[in-house]
Design a protein around this motif. Structure first.
Motif, PDB file in Angstrom:
ATOM      1  N   TYR A  14     -26.513  54.122  48.872  1.00 25.83           N
ATOM      2  CA  TYR A  14     -26.457  55.502  48.379  1.00 25.83           C
ATOM      3  C   TYR A  14     -26.260  56.476  49.547  1.00 25.83           C
ATOM      4  N   GLU A  66     -40.737  55.513  41.254  1.00 29.06           N
ATOM      5  CA  GLU A  66     -41.255  56.856  40.974  1.00 29.06           C
ATOM      6  C   GLU A  66     -42.755  56.852  40.669  1.00 29.06           C
ATOM      7  N   LEU A 108     -36.680  55.589  43.182  1.00 29.91           N
ATOM      8  CA  LEU A 108     -35.951  54.964  42.079  1.00 29.91           C
ATOM      9  C   LEU A 108     -36.773  55.043  40.795  1.00 29.91           C
ATOM     10  N   PRO A 109     -36.100  55.077  39.620  1.00 28.65           N
ATOM     11  CA  PRO A 109     -36.839  55.045  38.359  1.00 28.65           C
ATOM     12  C   PRO A 109     -37.672  53.766  38.265  1.00 28.65           C
ATOM     13  N   GLU A 114     -32.415  51.365  34.940  1.00 30.58           N
ATOM     14  CA  GLU A 114     -31.952  52.736  35.172  1.00 30.58           C
ATOM     15  C   GLU A 114     -31.462  52.982  36.597  1.00 30.58           C
ATOM     16  N   TRP A 115     -31.588  52.029  37.487  1.00 29.92           N
ATOM     17  CA  TRP A 115     -31.241  52.246  38.886  1.00 29.92           C
ATOM     18  C   TRP A 115     -29.763  52.576  39.076  1.00 29.92           C
ATOM     19  N   THR A 117     -25.916  52.699  36.916  1.00 36.14           N
ATOM     20  CA  THR A 117     -25.154  52.628  35.675  1.00 36.14           C
ATOM     21  C   THR A 117     -23.682  52.846  36.013  1.00 36.14           C
ATOM     22  N   ILE A 124     -23.398  56.058  38.356  1.00 40.22           N
ATOM     23  CA  ILE A 124     -24.638  56.832  38.402  1.00 40.22           C
ATOM     24  C   ILE A 124     -25.697  56.012  39.126  1.00 40.22           C
ATOM     25  N   VAL A 125     -26.252  56.607  40.178  1.00 42.24           N
ATOM     26  CA  VAL A 125     -27.356  55.998  40.915  1.00 42.24           C
ATOM     27  C   VAL A 125     -28.533  56.948  40.764  1.00 42.24           C
ATOM     28  N   LYS A 126     -29.635  56.454  40.225  1.00 37.01           N
ATOM     29  CA  LYS A 126     -30.801  57.305  39.998  1.00 37.01           C
ATOM     30  C   LYS A 126     -31.899  56.904  40.959  1.00 37.01           C
ATOM     31  N   LYS A 127     -32.654  57.788  41.490  1.00 35.53           N
ATOM     32  CA  LYS A 127     -33.043  59.109  41.095  1.00 35.53           C
ATOM     33  C   LYS A 127     -32.699  60.076  42.209  1.00 35.53           C
ATOM     34  N   CYS A 128     -33.407  60.031  43.346  1.00 37.30           N
ATOM     35  CA  CYS A 128     -33.082  60.943  44.436  1.00 37.30           C
ATOM     36  C   CYS A 128     -33.752  60.476  45.725  1.00 37.30           C
TER      37      CYS A 128
END
Length: 170
Positions: A14, A66, A108-109, A114-115, A117, A124-128
């Motif tokens: 990321y 998280e 990460l979630p 959810e990491w 998608t 999409i890379v979640k979260k921040c």
């Protein structure tokens, strides 16, 4: 591969993606407390080629779910292993050190699903992620046995402008 290893690789990828988007790149090397060494390339007009600049920033990258982060009104509180905290202290205290060492905490979630998608339109890379550097001139080593609480200001979110801001400070 263990989940913790996957988390670390997603986090590094990321950060490398954000750096690449802004014209920076990861100079791979051995990991002696440094996960990424980001450098800048620029186009030399007269020579008609890209060259690396003489500036770099090292990053220590940590990943966490998280549910394991503690949020305060203006900070996120991350429990960093003492050995890693003392790596930050060593670099800050090193006389004549030209390359700063910055901590990045990637959140990460809780659900692995959810990491990352991928759709035909989006990656999409979640979260921040948040960044932290020691600002104290002569920081002290932690004498804790296992972990140190690092309070990272919420304004220190990693975004596309982070690398420009950090390199402008060099």
């Amino acid at each position: 591969m263990r989940s913790v290893d996957i988390m670390e690789e997603i986090s590094k990828s990321y950060l490398e993606l954000l750096a690449n988007r802004q014209g920076y790149f990861n100079f791979n090397g051995r990991d002696y407390g440094t996960d990424l060494m980001i450098r800048k390339a620029h186009f030399h007009v007269l020579r008609k080629r890209y060259l690396t600049t003489g500036r770099a920033i090292d990053f220590q990258v940590k990943s966490i779910l998280e549910k394991n982060i503690t949020y305060a009104p203006s900070t996120i509180n991350f429990y960093l292993e003492v050995k890693n905290f003392n790596d930050l202290v060593d670099r800050k205290r090193e006389k004549g050190a030209l390359i700063p060492l910055i901590l990045i905490v990637f959140i990460l979630p809780d659900s692995e699903d959810e990491w990352v998608t991928v759709t035909p339109e989006k990656l999409i890379v979640k979260k921040c992620a948040y960044w932290f550097k020691l600002d104290v001139e002569n920081p002290e080593y932690s004498e804790n046995k296992t972990k140190v609480v690092v309070r990272i200001p919420k304004v220190n979110i990693v975004d596309l402008k982070l690398f420009d801001r950090l390199f402008d400070e060099l």
